[in-house]
Motif scaffolding. Sequence first.
Motif: not given
Length: 411
Positions: A138-144, A200-211
């Motif tokens: 859920a947290e990664w989805a919010v940060r994505a 930063d790491a949590m944000d980056l991991i969350a954004k990798l799939p959409p990127i």
Amino acid sequence: MSATLLRKCTSVLGSNQNNLLKMTRAASTCGLKERLEDLIPKKQAQIKEFRKLNGNKVVGEVTVDMMYGGMRGIKGLVTETSVLDPEEGIRFRGYTIPECQDMLPHAPGGEEPLPEGLFWLLVTGEIPTEDQVKAVSAEWAVRADIPSHVANMIKNFPSTLHPMSQLSAAVTALQSESKFAKAYSEGVHKTKYWETTYEDAMDLIAKLPPIAAAIYRNTFCDGQVAPIDSSLDWSANYAHMMGYTDPQFVELMRLYLTIHSDHEGGNVSAHATHLVGSALSDPYLSFAAGMNGLAGPLHGLANQEVLVWLTKLQEDLGGEVSDSELREFIWNTLASGQVVPGYGHAVLRKTDPRYTCQREFALKHLPDNALFKLVSQLYNIVPGVLLEQGKAKNPGLMLTLTAEYSYSTTL
């Protein structure tokens, strides 16, 4: 003495499986950052004491060949999260891949572990609960969400630009969002570095799939990317954004992303990331450096090399081929000065367990797939040819059928 010291180091750094089992399921809710706030000071104290007692002890020797051979065999790094054993393959915090498949939480109705669970294990040394894994999802989805300047940059990339180059550039552009860089510029105390590094790491991991999905859709499809679904896990969102909703494909993504989440610290991409990070470059810049290393044909690009070789094999031989035809093709490949990609590894001396678990997935879900059947033939034929050629002199230390072949088959 050196072997004893290394065993002590492994124990101190949290890789001892008995200690891990005692720490397992320590909390009933997510709170990953709060958990780290408790663990990090204790780990820092352990390492400080360990270095005080053992800092001057020798753990190995260095030869000229080691230096010219890219530091192969030199004991020069400490990696807590995973270790690559030549005989049994990768262990994550002391656990083998089959153990992770069994112990880490699965998605509802799924059979494969969730990468969110392995992430928790790597960071804390603890097996997470299902609730903790759901909270990470859920947290990664919010940060994505991707910043508009990054999304626009990806859209403007030419389709001829390799996807790995696009990924590296996009991650570098994300550096505008770095919380660590901002905190450092404002004079944050070094004891607090880890907090914004974590963010930063949590944000980056969350954004990798959409990127990654945007790069895939822009390069190979119509450029349209499905939005993040907060009800889905990280792998399911990635699959859906790429345009694949088949449950088996989603399960494959969960397995594939889990087993490739970490691979010790001495390989090109991991070492490059650590090296750049040691200059206090933020996680975005450090990870981009690692991706540039991963893009090389002797590292991550090996996946593509295997696919190209298999495609050429199918085009040249057509349809199903006999063992004798395949054997002749392999000999012709070797005689031309080329290699059979996917065989051999700098460390492993037995078949890569990442391949093994994906082979088992393919045997269960797509045993009649033409590409999988071809790869299975190669698995039975290539080792013998290489032994006959003399490239692998000891069957016990030969050939590693690496994960690239399972990647080619299942993806």
